[in-house]
Write an enzyme that holds these catalytic residues in place. Structure first.
Site, PDB file in Angstrom:
ATOM      1  N   ASP A   1      -6.260  -2.717  11.413  1.00 14.94           N
ATOM      2  CA  ASP A   1      -5.120  -1.818  11.560  1.00 14.94           C
ATOM      3  C   ASP A   1      -5.017  -1.381  13.011  1.00 14.94           C
ATOM      4  O   ASP A   1      -5.972  -1.492  13.781  1.00 14.94           O
ATOM      5  CB  ASP A   1      -5.301  -0.601  10.647  1.00 14.94           C
ATOM      6  CG  ASP A   1      -3.986   0.042  10.240  1.00 14.94           C
ATOM      7  OD1 ASP A   1      -2.932  -0.349  10.792  1.00 14.94           O
ATOM      8  OD2 ASP A   1      -4.002   0.938   9.378  1.00 14.94           O
TER       9      ASP A   1
ATOM     10  N   CYS B   1       0.815  -1.211   0.000  1.00 18.13           N
ATOM     11  CA  CYS B   1       0.000   0.000   0.000  1.00 18.13           C
ATOM     12  C   CYS B   1       0.854   1.268   0.000  1.00 18.13           C
ATOM     13  O   CYS B   1       1.996   1.273   0.450  1.00 18.13           O
ATOM     14  CB  CYS B   1      -0.923   0.004   1.222  1.00 18.13           C
ATOM     15  SG  CYS B   1      -2.285   1.184   1.071  1.00 18.13           S
TER      16      CYS B   1
END
Length: 212
Positions: A126, A11
């Site tokens: 996350d 990412c």
């Protein structure tokens, strides 16, 4: 027996040379406050360079419907990732498959999140930090309950040094890495990406060996 294969998402890409460096999916950040932000025109340029069978992912944080529509028009094959305070209707509105990010603060009920976002393609887990994104921090993986009914994408502070442990302990459907394979914010390191991918494959091999 089907071999174990953990998917890999890299990412926060910002440069052409990083687009084909590895991974099953690559993420582009469309959040202006991020150091990895790319505008839609740049997103389109980078996405055109993707190798075959690599999925583009567009990451949004409380984005306007117009920005989301513009990004989807630029990259129609993109998977969407919502990292802000978006509700289920906002995630579903673009009509594209999406990941719902869950910030794993103490007390988060992941099973409840899965129920509330049952239409999601998966839940991306996350670390909880001030602001949005995990800030390169890991969270306590023991917070993840068994039996989550959606595919789990493990994120937050992963690197070549700890991803084997993460894959073997959590058994996620996929892993997501950003700062753990960078030489500077937004600048990916091809060697670190290769080491990360090799570590994930090593974890898969260990799991497969344990199952035989």
């Amino acid at each position: 027996m089907t071999p174990v294969r953990t998917r890999i998402k890299i990412c926060g890409l910002t440069r052409e040379q990083d687009v084909g460096a590895g991974g099953d999916a690559v993420g582009f950040v469309l959040y202006e406050r991020s150091p990895r932000h790319v505008p839609v025109a740049r997103l389109a340029e980078l996405a055109r360079r993707l190798p075959p069978f690599v999925t583009p992912v567009c990451l949004f944080v409380n984005a306007s419907p117009d920005l989301i529509a513009e990004a989807v028009a630029a990259v129609p094959t993109a998977l969407l990732q919502f990292h802000g305070d978006e509700g289920r209707e906002q995630c579903e509105q673009p009509g594209r498959p999406y990941l719902r990010a869950v910030r794993m603060a103490p007390g988060v009920d992941l099973l409840d999140c899965a129920s509330g976002f049952a239409s999601a393609a998966g839940l991306l887990l996350d670390a909880y930090v001030e602001g949005y994104g995990g800030g390169g921090k890991a969270f306590d993986w023991s917070q993840i309950p068994s039996g989550v009914p959606l595919p789990v994408v493990l994120s937050g502070g992963l690197s070549p040094a700890n991803v084997i442990d993460g894959v073997m302990r959590v058994r996620p459907w996929a892993v997501d890495v950003s700062s753990g394979v960078e030489s500077a914010k937004g600048v990916k390191d091809a060697l670190l990406i290769r080491r990360f991918c090799e570590a994930v494959r090593e974890a898969d091999a260990r799991i497969a060996d344990a199952m035989t």
